[in-house]
Scaffold this motif. Structure first.
Motif, PDB file in Angstrom:
ATOM      1  N   GLU A 197       0.827  -1.201   0.000  1.00 57.84           N
ATOM      2  CA  GLU A 197       0.000   0.000   0.000  1.00 57.84           C
ATOM      3  C   GLU A 197       0.864   1.256   0.000  1.00 57.84           C
ATOM      4  O   GLU A 197       0.570   2.232  -0.701  1.00 57.84           O
ATOM      5  CB  GLU A 197      -0.936  -0.011   1.210  1.00 57.84           C
ATOM      6  CG  GLU A 197      -2.027  -1.072   1.118  1.00 57.84           C
ATOM      7  CD  GLU A 197      -2.807  -1.228   2.414  1.00 57.84           C
ATOM      8  OE1 GLU A 197      -2.402  -0.593   3.419  1.00 57.84           O
ATOM      9  OE2 GLU A 197      -3.799  -1.983   2.425  1.00 57.84           O
ATOM     10  N   ALA A 198       1.942   1.223   0.780  1.00 53.15           N
ATOM     11  CA  ALA A 198       2.833   2.381   0.827  1.00 53.15           C
ATOM     12  C   ALA A 198       3.557   2.565  -0.499  1.00 53.15           C
ATOM     13  O   ALA A 198       3.739   3.699  -0.970  1.00 53.15           O
ATOM     14  CB  ALA A 198       3.830   2.227   1.971  1.00 53.15           C
ATOM     15  N   LEU A 199       3.988   1.481  -1.128  1.00 54.51           N
ATOM     16  CA  LEU A 199       4.658   1.565  -2.422  1.00 54.51           C
ATOM     17  C   LEU A 199       3.765   2.202  -3.474  1.00 54.51           C
ATOM     18  O   LEU A 199       4.232   2.930  -4.352  1.00 54.51           O
ATOM     19  CB  LEU A 199       5.082   0.172  -2.886  1.00 54.51           C
ATOM     20  CG  LEU A 199       6.205  -0.520  -2.099  1.00 54.51           C
ATOM     21  CD1 LEU A 199       6.371  -1.950  -2.571  1.00 54.51           C
ATOM     22  CD2 LEU A 199       7.521   0.237  -2.218  1.00 54.51           C
ATOM     23  N   HIS A 200       2.473   1.936  -3.375  1.00 55.42           N
ATOM     24  CA  HIS A 200       1.527   2.448  -4.367  1.00 55.42           C
ATOM     25  C   HIS A 200       0.916   3.785  -3.968  1.00 55.42           C
ATOM     26  O   HIS A 200      -0.058   4.222  -4.581  1.00 55.42           O
ATOM     27  CB  HIS A 200       0.436   1.414  -4.630  1.00 55.42           C
ATOM     28  CG  HIS A 200       0.938   0.189  -5.321  1.00 55.42           C
ATOM     29  ND1 HIS A 200       1.614   0.233  -6.530  1.00 55.42           N
ATOM     30  CD2 HIS A 200       0.909  -1.120  -4.971  1.00 55.42           C
ATOM     31  CE1 HIS A 200       1.952  -0.985  -6.901  1.00 55.42           C
ATOM     32  NE2 HIS A 200       1.537  -1.829  -5.963  1.00 55.42           N
ATOM     33  N   GLY A 201       1.478   4.409  -2.948  1.00 54.01           N
ATOM     34  CA  GLY A 201       1.125   5.791  -2.673  1.00 54.01           C
ATOM     35  C   GLY A 201       0.108   6.040  -1.592  1.00 54.01           C
ATOM     36  O   GLY A 201      -0.310   7.178  -1.394  1.00 54.01           O
ATOM     37  N   GLN A 202      -0.332   4.998  -0.877  1.00 50.28           N
ATOM     38  CA  GLN A 202      -1.289   5.241   0.197  1.00 50.28           C
ATOM     39  C   GLN A 202      -0.606   5.984   1.334  1.00 50.28           C
ATOM     40  O   GLN A 202       0.429   5.567   1.841  1.00 50.28           O
ATOM     41  CB  GLN A 202      -1.882   3.928   0.706  1.00 50.28           C
ATOM     42  CG  GLN A 202      -2.954   4.149   1.771  1.00 50.28           C
ATOM     43  CD  GLN A 202      -3.830   2.921   1.945  1.00 50.28           C
ATOM     44  OE1 GLN A 202      -4.211   2.265   0.986  1.00 50.28           O
ATOM     45  NE2 GLN A 202      -4.163   2.605   3.173  1.00 50.28           N
ATOM     46  N   ARG A 203      -1.195   7.096   1.749  1.00 47.35           N
ATOM     47  CA  ARG A 203      -0.598   7.960   2.759  1.00 47.35           C
ATOM     48  C   ARG A 203      -1.192   7.689   4.131  1.00 47.35           C
ATOM     49  O   ARG A 203      -2.368   7.360   4.258  1.00 47.35           O
ATOM     50  CB  ARG A 203      -0.823   9.431   2.397  1.00 47.35           C
ATOM     51  CG  ARG A 203      -0.285   9.819   1.019  1.00 47.35           C
ATOM     52  CD  ARG A 203       1.218   9.865   1.006  1.00 47.35           C
ATOM     53  NE  ARG A 203       1.757  10.275  -0.287  1.00 47.35           N
ATOM     54  CZ  ARG A 203       3.039  10.406  -0.558  1.00 47.35           C
ATOM     55  NH1 ARG A 203       3.926  10.185   0.401  1.00 47.35           N
ATOM     56  NH2 ARG A 203       3.447  10.765  -1.754  1.00 47.35           N
ATOM     57  N   GLU A 226       5.624  -7.606  -5.357  1.00 43.86           N
ATOM     58  CA  GLU A 226       4.568  -6.732  -5.856  1.00 43.86           C
ATOM     59  C   GLU A 226       3.942  -7.332  -7.116  1.00 43.86           C
ATOM     60  O   GLU A 226       4.382  -8.370  -7.623  1.00 43.86           O
ATOM     61  CB  GLU A 226       5.104  -5.308  -6.068  1.00 43.86           C
ATOM     62  CG  GLU A 226       6.256  -5.196  -7.019  1.00 43.86           C
ATOM     63  CD  GLU A 226       5.798  -5.058  -8.453  1.00 43.86           C
ATOM     64  OE1 GLU A 226       5.141  -4.071  -8.780  1.00 43.86           O
ATOM     65  OE2 GLU A 226       6.130  -5.958  -9.247  1.00 43.86           O
ATOM     66  N   SER A 246       6.899   5.939  -2.339  1.00 44.60           N
ATOM     67  CA  SER A 246       6.182   5.602  -3.581  1.00 44.60           C
ATOM     68  C   SER A 246       6.863   6.209  -4.796  1.00 44.60           C
ATOM     69  O   SER A 246       6.915   5.586  -5.862  1.00 44.60           O
ATOM     70  CB  SER A 246       4.727   6.062  -3.492  1.00 44.60           C
ATOM     71  OG  SER A 246       4.642   7.468  -3.317  1.00 44.60           O
ATOM     72  N   ASP A 247       7.423   7.423  -4.662  1.00 48.05           N
ATOM     73  CA  ASP A 247       8.130   8.047  -5.785  1.00 48.05           C
ATOM     74  C   ASP A 247       9.362   7.237  -6.168  1.00 48.05           C
ATOM     75  O   ASP A 247       9.630   7.011  -7.358  1.00 48.05           O
ATOM     76  CB  ASP A 247       8.543   9.470  -5.426  1.00 48.05           C
ATOM     77  CG  ASP A 247       7.354  10.417  -5.325  1.00 48.05           C
ATOM     78  OD1 ASP A 247       6.312  10.096  -5.933  1.00 48.05           O
ATOM     79  OD2 ASP A 247       7.468  11.444  -4.645  1.00 48.05           O
ATOM     80  N   PHE A 305       9.910   4.085  -5.590  1.00 49.40           N
ATOM     81  CA  PHE A 305       9.476   2.797  -6.147  1.00 49.40           C
ATOM     82  C   PHE A 305       9.068   2.968  -7.613  1.00 49.40           C
ATOM     83  O   PHE A 305       9.424   2.147  -8.465  1.00 49.40           O
ATOM     84  CB  PHE A 305       8.309   2.239  -5.331  1.00 49.40           C
ATOM     85  CG  PHE A 305       7.682   1.012  -5.929  1.00 49.40           C
ATOM     86  CD1 PHE A 305       8.377  -0.185  -5.994  1.00 49.40           C
ATOM     87  CD2 PHE A 305       6.390   1.055  -6.435  1.00 49.40           C
ATOM     88  CE1 PHE A 305       7.808  -1.322  -6.548  1.00 49.40           C
ATOM     89  CE2 PHE A 305       5.805  -0.075  -6.986  1.00 49.40           C
ATOM     90  CZ  PHE A 305       6.521  -1.259  -7.043  1.00 49.40           C
ATOM     91  N   ARG A 306       8.328   4.006  -7.902  1.00 48.98           N
ATOM     92  CA  ARG A 306       7.907   4.260  -9.278  1.00 48.98           C
ATOM     93  C   ARG A 306       9.126   4.489 -10.175  1.00 48.98           C
ATOM     94  O   ARG A 306       9.187   3.993 -11.313  1.00 48.98           O
ATOM     95  CB  ARG A 306       6.972   5.462  -9.325  1.00 48.98           C
ATOM     96  CG  ARG A 306       6.391   5.721 -10.698  1.00 48.98           C
ATOM     97  CD  ARG A 306       5.229   6.701 -10.656  1.00 48.98           C
ATOM     98  NE  ARG A 306       5.626   7.973 -10.084  1.00 48.98           N
ATOM     99  CZ  ARG A 306       5.205   8.426  -8.906  1.00 48.98           C
ATOM    100  NH1 ARG A 306       4.385   7.686  -8.173  1.00 48.98           N
ATOM    101  NH2 ARG A 306       5.591   9.594  -8.444  1.00 48.98           N
TER     102      ARG A 306
END
Length: 536
Positions: A153-159, A226, A284-285, A287-288
């Protein structure tokens, strides 16, 4: 429940044990003791819940008996009877947590009320204990899954707020702190394709173990697989390893990992590592950037260790991420979670401003889904969107709302306020708060126990009462809500991830994949794999 009556006057014991309607309170058995010593022997051999004792007895007083009972079992409830209204006795009884101090002879109402109070206290305490123990057991059993889900969730940007991060890291026993971290992404190369799909998780598990053995000497390691197949490792230097040269250590450890995997697992790895960054804000940035770096390496190049550089990223064809991260806008609206729906919209527009400011198509993508969600809510509550929005419908009908991000933002937030006003009378009742708590808990814990009993424990209501409240407020049973939520989550994961069907089955609460496939096909007419293939 079982109770014991203690008094050196036999007629009191016999009268109270045999001539009172204890069964109406749920007392299954009433034991008799004519001395404190006899009472202790019975307590040692029977599961006693409640003790009714005289205060003045030969050899041992009622107060001394309570003291002995507390050594054996602190949960037993004690009621004191006395022929004397002595303040000092009453004071001592209260100091030892007696439920009540009654003067002889008590009326039936006084006695039954005191026992009922004791029963209520016991029920409350044991419900709390059983709920806590069940939660702790579920946490222990599902800790690897919970850790992985949190990192995904954190990797995909959940704050999350800073204090929420601290709490979760502590609860999940993750020795990480907010601060400097790095990411290491691992891609398994073609040699591993020889393994059957049911052996693939074992190979991944072996690689993770090797990585943790090599890197764990110097750093804390938090890993997850992932949806695109990369093994992701979040790394943070251990407190006593500040002298290892962090700028070069990652390349060295990555090369060791490649070597050991080839030596013992007969396969090769390609590895991308990031610069050190601030966790969790930049996670998340980074990771992207790392996944983009992998995609930009074309041709036959493999078995490499590369550090992410600031390459130009071609993101024009990427979907709007915040729009689709669960819980979706329509789920939040259905649950009446207005504040969270507002925050969801703000997150969508923040991403539009930051990444898609020149993309009309992404603005339209967001606008279409937002307006569809609003329309669905209106229809679900027996209204039309035109009726609820009034003049606010005009920018939607003319298409003006879609012409820029700022106009779409203004229209969406204004329309959300209108929707809230138009349906506010349906969420003011206290029963709605219970429904919201149930839905919020279910959304976050779908992979755990979300049975009616577990949900009732969570909101501190009797299961039957909660079931009635939920049915009155939503028009559907709790089991129906959980089922539809699971199916919706399954569809999302089948469309947006490459996870195996059995993995998705576990993540949405079906421990038997075969049963999940059967239920999914009954609902949609196709198997999960057929559904995925049809959406490619």
């Amino acid at each position: 429940m079982q109770m014991i009556i203690v008094d050196d006057e036999a007629h009191w014991v016999d009268n109270l044990s045999m001539n009172k309607p204890w069964h109406t309170l749920g007392i299954e058995h009433v034991h008799k003791a004519y001395s404190a010593h006899e009472a202790l022997q019975i307590i040692d051999t029977h599961p006693i819940d409640i003790v009714i004792s005289d205060i003045l007895m030969p050899e041992m007083t009622g107060i001394e008996l309570i003291e002995r009972i507390r050594i054996r079992d602190k949960k037993i409830k004690c009621i004191i009877l006395s022929g004397h209204s002595d303040f000092e006795f009453a004071k001592q009884a209260l100091q030892h947590n007696a439920v009540d101090y009654l003067l002889k002879p008590p009326t039936d109402k006084e006695l039954l009320d005191a026992v009922k109070t004791a029963i209520d206290q016991l029920n409350t305490e044991w419900e709390t204990i059983s709920s806590f123990e069940r939660t702790q057991y579920a946490l222990r059993e599902n800790l690897p899954l919970l850790r992985g889900q949190l990192l995904l969730e954190a990797l995909h940007g959940q704050r999350m707020p800073s204090d929420e991060w601290i709490r979760k890291l502590e609860n999940y026993r993750l020795p990480f702190e907010q601060g400097e971290c790095a990411l290491l992404l691992v891609r398994m190369e073609e040699e591993f394709g020889q393994y059957l799909s049911n052996r693939q998780p074992l190979i991944e598990y072996a690689i993770i173990n090797i990585a943790e053995e090599i890197i764990g000497e110097f750093m804390e390691v938090w890993s997850v697989k992932e949806e695109h197949g990369y093994l992701v490792f979040l790394l943070q230097l251990k407190e006593n390893r500040d002298d290892i040269g962090k700028e070069t250590i990652l390349e060295k450890l990555s090369s060791q990992l490649q070597y050991k995997v080839k030596q013992f697992l007969k396969g090769s790895l390609s590895i991308v590592i990031t610069e050190w960054f601030n966790f969790p804000e930049q996670l998340s940035d980074r990771f992207r950037q790392a996944t983009t770096y992998f995609r930009q390496i074309v041709g036959d190049e493999r078995e490499f260790v590369m550090r992410v550089s600031d390459l130009e990223q071609n993101t024009a064809q990427r979907p709007l991420g915040a729009l689709y991260v669960p819980p979706t806008l329509v789920n939040l609206l259905e649950a009446g979670r207005w504040d969270e729906a507002n925050q969801k919209l703000k997150a969508i527009f923040a991403e539009l401003d930051d990444q898609w400011s020149e993309s009309w198509e992404h603005c339209m993508e967001a606008g279409c889904l937002i307006s569809a969600s609003f329309t669905h809510l209106a229809h679900r509550n027996g209204h039309t969107l035109v009726k609820l929005l009034g003049n606010e419908i005009e920018p939607l009908q003319s298409g003006e709302a879609f012409t820029s991000i700022s106009k779409l933002r203004k229209w969406s937030l204004g329309a959300l306020d209108k929707l809230k006003e138009g349906t506010s009378d349906e969420i003011k009742d206290i029963r709605t708060q219970y429904v919201k708590k149930v839905q919020e808990f279910t959304d976050k814990n779908l992979h755990l126990d979300v049975s009616l009993r577990a949900l009732a424990d969570h909101v501190n209501l009797h299961p039957t009462h909660l079931s009635k409240i939920y049915k009155l407020e939503t028009g559907e049973g709790i089991s129906d809500y959980v089922f539809h939520l699971r199916m919706g989550r399954a569809c999302y994961k089948l469309k947006s991830t490459n996870k195996k069907v059995y993995e998705i089955s576990m993540e949405i609460g079906y421990t038997d994949p075969a049963y999940f496939i059967k239920v999914f096909k009954r609902q949609y007419g196709v198997t999960p794999q057929e559904y995925r293939d049809g959406n490619k």
